[in-house]
Design a protein around this motif. Sequence first.
Motif, short mmCIF file in Angstrom:
data_model
loop_
_atom_site.label_atom_id
_atom_site.label_comp_id
_atom_site.label_asym_id
_atom_site.label_seq_id
_atom_site.Cartn_x
_atom_site.Cartn_y
_atom_site.Cartn_z
N LYS A 250 0.84 -1.19 0.00
CA LYS A 250 0.00 0.00 0.00
C LYS A 250 0.88 1.24 0.00
O LYS A 250 1.88 1.29 0.69
CB LYS A 250 -0.91 0.01 1.22
N LYS A 251 0.43 2.25 -0.80
CA LYS A 251 1.16 3.52 -0.84
C LYS A 251 0.64 4.40 0.27
O LYS A 251 -0.55 4.34 0.63
CB LYS A 251 0.97 4.22 -2.17
N LEU A 252 1.52 5.22 0.73
CA LEU A 252 1.08 6.19 1.72
C LEU A 252 0.15 7.20 1.06
O LEU A 252 0.22 7.46 -0.15
CB LEU A 252 2.29 6.93 2.31
N LEU A 253 -0.72 7.72 1.83
CA LEU A 253 -1.69 8.69 1.34
C LEU A 253 -0.98 9.92 0.77
O LEU A 253 -1.40 10.45 -0.27
CB LEU A 253 -2.64 9.09 2.47
N SER A 254 0.08 10.37 1.37
CA SER A 254 0.81 11.54 0.90
C SER A 254 1.43 11.27 -0.48
O SER A 254 1.48 12.14 -1.34
CB SER A 254 1.88 11.95 1.91
N GLU A 255 1.91 10.03 -0.72
CA GLU A 255 2.48 9.69 -2.02
C GLU A 255 1.39 9.67 -3.09
O GLU A 255 1.62 10.08 -4.23
CB GLU A 255 3.19 8.33 -1.94
N GLN A 256 0.23 9.17 -2.73
CA GLN A 256 -0.89 9.16 -3.68
C GLN A 256 -1.27 10.59 -4.08
O GLN A 256 -1.48 10.88 -5.26
CB GLN A 256 -2.10 8.44 -3.08
N PHE A 257 -1.33 11.48 -3.12
CA PHE A 257 -1.65 12.88 -3.41
C PHE A 257 -0.56 13.52 -4.29
O PHE A 257 -0.86 14.26 -5.21
CB PHE A 257 -1.82 13.69 -2.12
N LEU B 15 -1.83 16.10 -12.42
CA LEU B 15 -2.64 17.30 -12.67
C LEU B 15 -1.76 18.45 -13.17
O LEU B 15 -2.13 19.14 -14.12
CB LEU B 15 -3.38 17.71 -11.39
N GLY B 16 -0.60 18.65 -12.57
CA GLY B 16 0.31 19.71 -12.98
C GLY B 16 0.79 19.52 -14.41
O GLY B 16 0.82 20.46 -15.21
N SER B 17 1.17 18.30 -14.76
CA SER B 17 1.63 18.06 -16.14
C SER B 17 0.49 18.22 -17.14
O SER B 17 0.68 18.74 -18.24
CB SER B 17 2.28 16.68 -16.26
N SER B 18 -0.70 17.82 -16.75
CA SER B 18 -1.87 17.98 -17.62
C SER B 18 -2.16 19.47 -17.84
O SER B 18 -2.41 19.90 -18.98
CB SER B 18 -3.07 17.29 -16.99
N LEU B 19 -2.11 20.25 -16.78
CA LEU B 19 -2.33 21.70 -16.89
C LEU B 19 -1.23 22.37 -17.72
O LEU B 19 -1.51 23.27 -18.52
CB LEU B 19 -2.42 22.34 -15.51
N ALA B 20 0.00 21.95 -17.55
CA ALA B 20 1.10 22.53 -18.32
C ALA B 20 0.93 22.24 -19.80
O ALA B 20 1.12 23.12 -20.65
CB ALA B 20 2.43 21.99 -17.80
#
Length: 142
Positions: A3-10, A17-22
């Motif tokens: 399981k990934k940590l919640l912070s890594e998932q975010f 999202l950033g690359s999509s916006l760029a």
Amino acid sequence: MAKKLLSEQFREQLQNLGSSLATHTRSLEEHFDKQEAFLALRHHELEEAATEMLPAAKDAAGALEIALAPIVKGELALLTVSDLKSLCSKSGLKGFSKYKKAELVSFLKASGIESPPLPVKKLSRAQLEAIVYAILATKGME
């Protein structure tokens, strides 16, 4: 499965999202650059067309004066028969009721009566176009 940590998932979601916006921003910038180039070209084409359409008058102010003469000075020949008869009666003239339009115009001119300024709604399309071209020529000469 680990399981990934919640912070890594975010973090991953924010990076996506950033690359999509760029990517989207870059495509918008390209689109706006193309639109700007197109509009500049179209503006240039319209300016060239406008200069070709303008009458070749050396004295643009004179052309404007000629074009505006029916409005400023008035023109008896452009008035209707009822307007001419009304002008005769207002001027105190007698014996005009039997006259036709051409005779009324001659009668008024012979009596020294000048035409009132002509309302814009009485102008023909050709006269209005001549006024617009003369105004544009004057603006181009400044």
